[in-house]
Design a protein around this motif. Sequence first.
Motif, PDB file in Angstrom:
ATOM      1  N   LEU A 333       0.832  -1.211   0.000  1.00  0.00           N
ATOM      2  CA  LEU A 333       0.000   0.000   0.000  1.00  0.00           C
ATOM      3  C   LEU A 333       0.858   1.249   0.000  1.00  0.00           C
ATOM      4  CD1 LEU A 333      -2.802   1.224   0.124  1.00  0.00           C
ATOM      5  CD2 LEU A 333      -2.728   1.029   2.621  1.00  0.00           C
ATOM      6  N   THR A 334       1.925   1.273   0.794  1.00  0.00           N
ATOM      7  CA  THR A 334       2.813   2.441   0.836  1.00  0.00           C
ATOM      8  C   THR A 334       3.495   2.648  -0.513  1.00  0.00           C
ATOM      9  OG1 THR A 334       3.216   2.055   3.198  1.00  0.00           O
ATOM     10  CG2 THR A 334       4.781   3.466   2.039  1.00  0.00           C
ATOM     11  N   GLU A 339       3.914   5.796  -5.599  1.00  0.00           N
ATOM     12  CA  GLU A 339       3.876   5.848  -7.065  1.00  0.00           C
ATOM     13  C   GLU A 339       2.821   6.837  -7.553  1.00  0.00           C
ATOM     14  OE1 GLU A 339       3.196   1.865  -8.311  1.00  0.00           O
ATOM     15  OE2 GLU A 339       5.223   1.161  -7.812  1.00  0.00           O
ATOM     16  N   GLU A 340       1.659   6.854  -6.911  1.00  0.00           N
ATOM     17  CA  GLU A 340       0.623   7.815  -7.302  1.00  0.00           C
ATOM     18  C   GLU A 340       1.090   9.246  -7.067  1.00  0.00           C
ATOM     19  OE1 GLU A 340      -2.805   6.759  -5.108  1.00  0.00           O
ATOM     20  OE2 GLU A 340      -3.231   4.940  -6.277  1.00  0.00           O
ATOM     21  N   GLN A 341       1.742   9.485  -5.938  1.00  0.00           N
ATOM     22  CA  GLN A 341       2.238  10.823  -5.666  1.00  0.00           C
ATOM     23  C   GLN A 341       3.354  11.219  -6.632  1.00  0.00           C
ATOM     24  OE1 GLN A 341       1.034  13.124  -3.265  1.00  0.00           O
ATOM     25  NE2 GLN A 341      -0.620  11.626  -3.384  1.00  0.00           N
ATOM     26  N   GLN A 342       4.132  10.226  -7.091  1.00  0.00           N
ATOM     27  CA  GLN A 342       5.172  10.516  -8.075  1.00  0.00           C
ATOM     28  C   GLN A 342       4.556  10.980  -9.392  1.00  0.00           C
ATOM     29  OE1 GLN A 342       8.960  10.214  -7.922  1.00  0.00           O
ATOM     30  NE2 GLN A 342       8.209  11.680  -9.434  1.00  0.00           N
ATOM     31  N   MET A 343       3.440  10.344  -9.784  1.00  0.00           N
ATOM     32  CA  MET A 343       2.757  10.777 -11.003  1.00  0.00           C
ATOM     33  C   MET A 343       2.248  12.212 -10.872  1.00  0.00           C
ATOM     34  SD  MET A 343       0.710   7.404 -12.390  1.00  0.00           S
ATOM     35  CE  MET A 343      -0.160   7.077 -10.856  1.00  0.00           C
ATOM     36  N   ILE A 352      10.555  16.902  -9.149  1.00  0.00           N
ATOM     37  CA  ILE A 352      10.822  16.306  -7.845  1.00  0.00           C
ATOM     38  C   ILE A 352      10.694  14.788  -7.954  1.00  0.00           C
ATOM     39  CG2 ILE A 352      10.089  16.213  -5.433  1.00  0.00           C
ATOM     40  CD1 ILE A 352       8.962  19.008  -5.770  1.00  0.00           C
ATOM     41  N   HIS A 353      11.642  14.080  -7.366  1.00  0.00           N
ATOM     42  CA  HIS A 353      11.662  12.621  -7.424  1.00  0.00           C
ATOM     43  C   HIS A 353      11.396  12.043  -6.043  1.00  0.00           C
ATOM     44  CE1 HIS A 353      12.724   8.566  -8.494  1.00  0.00           C
ATOM     45  NE2 HIS A 353      13.658   8.538  -7.549  1.00  0.00           N
ATOM     46  N   ILE A 354      10.531  11.018  -6.001  1.00  0.00           N
ATOM     47  CA  ILE A 354      10.220  10.326  -4.748  1.00  0.00           C
ATOM     48  C   ILE A 354      10.992   9.019  -4.719  1.00  0.00           C
ATOM     49  CG2 ILE A 354       8.414   9.275  -3.342  1.00  0.00           C
ATOM     50  CD1 ILE A 354       6.427  11.200  -4.542  1.00  0.00           C
TER      51      ILE A 354
END
Length: 480
Positions: A333-334, A339-343, A352-354
């Motif tokens: 889940l994390t 990945e969604e926040q990276q998009m 910005i890179h996560i």
Amino acid sequence: MKKISLKLKLTLLYTFFMVLLTCAALAILFSLSSREMLSSTQTRLENRVQESVEFIALRNGEIRIDSDFYSVVRDVYLSLYDSDMYFMYGRIPHGFTQQPELADDVIRTIRDGNREWYVYDMSYRLSEDRTVYVRGITSITDAEESFTVTVRFALVLLPLMVLATAVIGYRFTRRTLAPVRQITDTVRQIRADADLSRRIGFEEVKRNGRPMPDDGGSDEETGERRKKGDEIYILGRTFDEMLEELEEVFRREQQFTSDASHELRTPVSVIMAQCDAMLAEGNSLTEEQRDQIGLIQRKARGMADMISQLLFLSRADQGRQPLNKERINISELTEMIAEEQQMLADADGRGIHIETQICPEIWADVDETFYIRMLVNLISNALRYSRENGLVEVSLEQDGDAFTGSVRDYGQGIAADTLPHIWERFYQAETSRTDGNHAGLGLSMVKWIAEAHGGSVSVESEEGQGSTFTFCIPAGENNF
């Protein structure tokens, strides 16, 4: 011997302490030397002048003075002059009428009438071609400084004085302050549990068959004095009345927040729907009109998010926000959330890179929806305050019977004096840290979600270096 009242006991004790402290203070005062007073006054004057440069700034060629520059701190008056001895800003003490020439980094004694003053000038270079002088003025005869020096000497004798007063006053305080301890314990429980329904209830204690707090008399005598209304009883009853009023006020505030949020949802939804419909009309709108409608749409979405957060916190305050816990793979889940926040970060175009460091196969009993909301709030905050082409680190690891996660950014960071307040609702550290579209509710939600799961959340930050938010939540099936 006839029992004396609590008021008289405390009066006698207070009088004894005051006489003792006054005699000691006077004895110490007479032993002070004039040199120590003058040296302390000079040091205080220099420090104040040196600190004052923080309140002076040059912006667009104009000198700006912070309001703190005008404050009289520890009886030191500040004023600002240019190199030609022209007074610009500041305050001059009443009674100081002279205008001595500037003398950089020199403390001078100026006599003006019947009073003597210390004057200290310090040059401050605002730019390559502009220098100003900060002047500090303080009275040598300042009575407050004499008191400060007196306190320093009194501290040497303080342990002996405390020991003496503790031995002498123990018999009095042990018998008279037992009810106060009960009040204190109740207030501490209220603060710890955030339960305003709790009461001190001296009358209830008596009614339940338990003895009243021991003040040296029998239960019957104690109850009789309570009925007559001695000071402790009145204090406890006043606390209970105040708690009842506070409980009612908070209940009304919570209800108002809930009702107002519900009422605002419909008009905001209508605004958003109308904006969508107008933008879907194709070429019937000009580019300027589309931009204006788009702005309205974005603001309406921001209001909708804020209303949703207010409803969430309102239900949480009223105990109507249950947790629907289920056994889930926190690691997967994390990773999905990151990945969604990276998009979203890629769409923002700031580069910005996560980066994730997630231990696999961490399972826990959590409310999936709330966990997603908590992590999204933390990561979105990190993205918002990161620099362009920056890095956000998301980590997750097993920690015994709990799991610990963190979100770290290398952005603006948070000032030390601001950190204790960031969990408060609607609090925003400074306007420069936000684009104005956020109401300051996200971290309050994060804190509630973590604590509702039996965990905690903390932050470490250094201004200009970034921030790290860490949460720790129990992972076991029976830990909630």
